[in-house]
Design an enzyme around this catalytic site. Structure first.
Site, PDB file in Angstrom:
ATOM      1  N   HIS A   1      -8.554  -3.908  -1.885  1.00 24.74           N
ATOM      2  CA  HIS A   1      -7.208  -3.520  -1.473  1.00 24.74           C
ATOM      3  C   HIS A   1      -6.720  -4.339  -0.282  1.00 24.74           C
ATOM      4  CE1 HIS A   1      -3.698  -1.047  -1.170  1.00 24.74           C
ATOM      5  NE2 HIS A   1      -4.009  -0.606   0.025  1.00 24.74           N
ATOM      6  N   ASP A   2      -7.638  -4.778   0.549  1.00 21.88           N
ATOM      7  CA  ASP A   2      -7.276  -5.587   1.715  1.00 21.88           C
ATOM      8  C   ASP A   2      -6.606  -6.901   1.348  1.00 21.88           C
ATOM      9  OD1 ASP A   2      -7.888  -3.958   3.804  1.00 21.88           O
ATOM     10  OD2 ASP A   2      -9.810  -4.885   4.273  1.00 21.88           O
TER      11      ASP A   2
ATOM     12  N   SER B   1       0.839  -1.183   0.000  1.00 28.74           N
ATOM     13  CA  SER B   1       0.000   0.000   0.000  1.00 28.74           C
ATOM     14  C   SER B   1       0.884   1.247   0.000  1.00 28.74           C
ATOM     15  CB  SER B   1      -0.956  -0.047   1.197  1.00 28.74           C
ATOM     16  OG  SER B   1      -1.935   0.949   1.098  1.00 28.74           O
TER      17      SER B   1
ATOM     18  N   ARG C   1     -12.121   6.545   9.434  1.00 28.55           N
ATOM     19  CA  ARG C   1     -11.700   5.156   9.282  1.00 28.55           C
ATOM     20  C   ARG C   1     -12.744   4.337   8.535  1.00 28.55           C
ATOM     21  NH1 ARG C   1      -7.207   2.370   8.532  1.00 28.55           N
ATOM     22  NH2 ARG C   1      -7.216   0.303   9.496  1.00 28.55           N
TER      23      ARG C   1
ATOM     24  N   ASP D   1      -8.727  -4.808  -6.582  1.00 27.30           N
ATOM     25  CA  ASP D   1      -8.269  -3.619  -5.855  1.00 27.30           C
ATOM     26  C   ASP D   1      -8.510  -2.381  -6.715  1.00 27.30           C
ATOM     27  OD1 ASP D   1      -6.968  -1.677  -4.395  1.00 27.30           O
ATOM     28  OD2 ASP D   1      -5.040  -2.718  -4.296  1.00 27.30           O
TER      29      ASP D   1
END
Length: 407
Positions: free
Chosen positions: A354-355, A147, A218, A321
């Site tokens: 993306h995780d 990332s 968040r 992603d």
């Protein structure tokens, strides 16, 4: 207390701090040529794995993290094998896990708050170089990051091209696109509009933290890290039930008529956990650093930025992603090629968003292990194929409308 000081440090902004302190951990034994620098993601820390690292810095600062951030990839017998490599991870300046940042103490004895200088990814790289000098580490075998940590790794190739043999940027990009910039801007504004933010001067036992703003920020981040497919699989439209954790529904009486959904419960629960371990000012500082990063900025183009790098590069991307896309890594590979630096682009089929770089270590470990040992020619590095016209017959990037937002 932070264990290592690198002395006075001038940031890219031109502002300085008289004593920059950096928290870090090391794993394995240094033999003079086996150092691997690990660059953590946005809200990670120097604590990488539970596999017996030599911890330094403020241990209480990392206690709120549920687990090490890449424990399935780093450790004895793993991709970054700490029986073979000397792994180092440094908490970046501006964070809140032991390195100097907004929450740390300024020379006047008060928290820095927003008086702390603006921080860039380049500042992270220069601070890491200073710490490695203190540790007696010269040229690195590799720099590995995921990332924004991947941006940090790319910056090493541009800023210190003679200091690193191999660079692995996983789920990363040369820069963020406008949509990601916009969502990060909304997240920062959520913090700044919390009545408890108080211009960033909220430290002290008698002052409440801007938890609501940080929680909302968040939550935006979590939505960015998931794909449409993974959200459908995890949550669907299911109601969470009476015993669900979280429930940040406010004071809207009409809200009780509607179901509290599993996706809301997930966001609320994770936001509540996050505000217990992270600092709102640090979140603003670090997202700005990520937003500001542009590999080409000081050079004119990505290829020019990499022109002096004579090592090898591994780029790993994930098809689901939309934050750091397959196309982003493809563009980076082309830049390395233009700079005559061997590079491989390993594409992982995944719908985790993306995780994926964190939740699918089995997809990251084999190509990374091979790359560290043998470079881009390793058998486990499946480079993106090219078709006859050279344009590439590749997996499509995850377009935003197909990954998260309805078109």
């Amino acid at each position: 207390m932070p264990v290592e000081s690198v002395g006075e440090f001038e940031f890219a902004s031109g502002e300085s701090v008289p004593d920059l302190t950096l928290a870090y951990e090391t794993y394995g034994e240094f033999d003079g040529s086996n150092a691997v620098l690990l660059c953590h993601a946005l809200t990670g820390s120097h604590h990488v794995t539970d596999a017996g690292g030599r911890r330094t810095g403020d241990e209480a600062g990392t206690a709120g993290q549920a687990r090490a951030w890449w424990g399935d990839v780093v450790g004895p017998g793993k991709a970054v094998d700490t029986r073979e490599y000397y792994a180092v991870c440094v908490n970046v300046p501006g964070s809140c896990y032991g390195s100097s940042g907004p929450a740390s103490e300024a020379p006047d004895g008060e928290p820095w708050g927003t008086r702390f200088p603006a921080v860039t990814v380049g500042d992270w790289t220069r601070a890491q170089r200073r710490l490695l000098d203190e540790l007696g580490v010269g040229r690195l075998h590799a720099v590995v990051g995921g990332s924004v940590g991947g941006m940090n790794a790319l910056d090493w190739a541009a800023r210190y091209p003679d200091d690193v043999r191999r660079v692995a940027a996983i789920a990363a990009a040369a820069r963020l696109d406008p949509q990601c910039l916009a969502l990060d801007a909304i997240a920062r504004r959520a913090i700044a509009t919390d009545p408890n933010w108080d211009g960033g001067d909220y430290y002290g036992d008698d002052h409440p933290d801007p938890d609501d703003g940080l929680a909302t920020a968040r939550q935006l981040g979590h939505v960015m890290y998931l794909s449409k497919a993974s959200m459908e699989r995890k949550f669907g439209r299911r109601a969470a039930g009476r015993d669900a954790r979280g429930g940040r529904r406010g004071d809207d009486p009409a809200g009780s008529f509607f179901p509290y959904r599993e996706v809301e419960s997930y966001l609320d629960y994770n936001a509540e956990r996050f505000v217990e371990r992270f600092d709102a000012n640090s979140y603003r500082y670090l997202t700005r650093a990520m937003d500001d990063y542009d590999l080409s900025a000081e050079y004119g183009s990505d290829a020019a930025a990499l022109a002096a790098f004579e090592g090898e590069a591994l780029l790993v991307s994930f098809t689901g992603d939309w934050h750091f896309t397959v196309e982003d890594s493809r563009t980076l590979r082309e830049a390395f090629a233009e700079a005559d630096a061997p590079a491989a682009h390993h594409v992982v089929e995944s719908d985790h968003g993306h995780d994926a770089f964190l939740v699918e270590p089995e997809s990251v470990g084999p190509p990374l292990r091979g790359f560290l040992a043998e470079g881009v020619d390793a058998r486990t590095v499946r480079d993106e194929p090219e078709d006859d016209d050279g344009t590439g017959d590749h997996p499509e990037r995850a377009p935003v409308h197909a990954s998260l937002f309805p078109g």
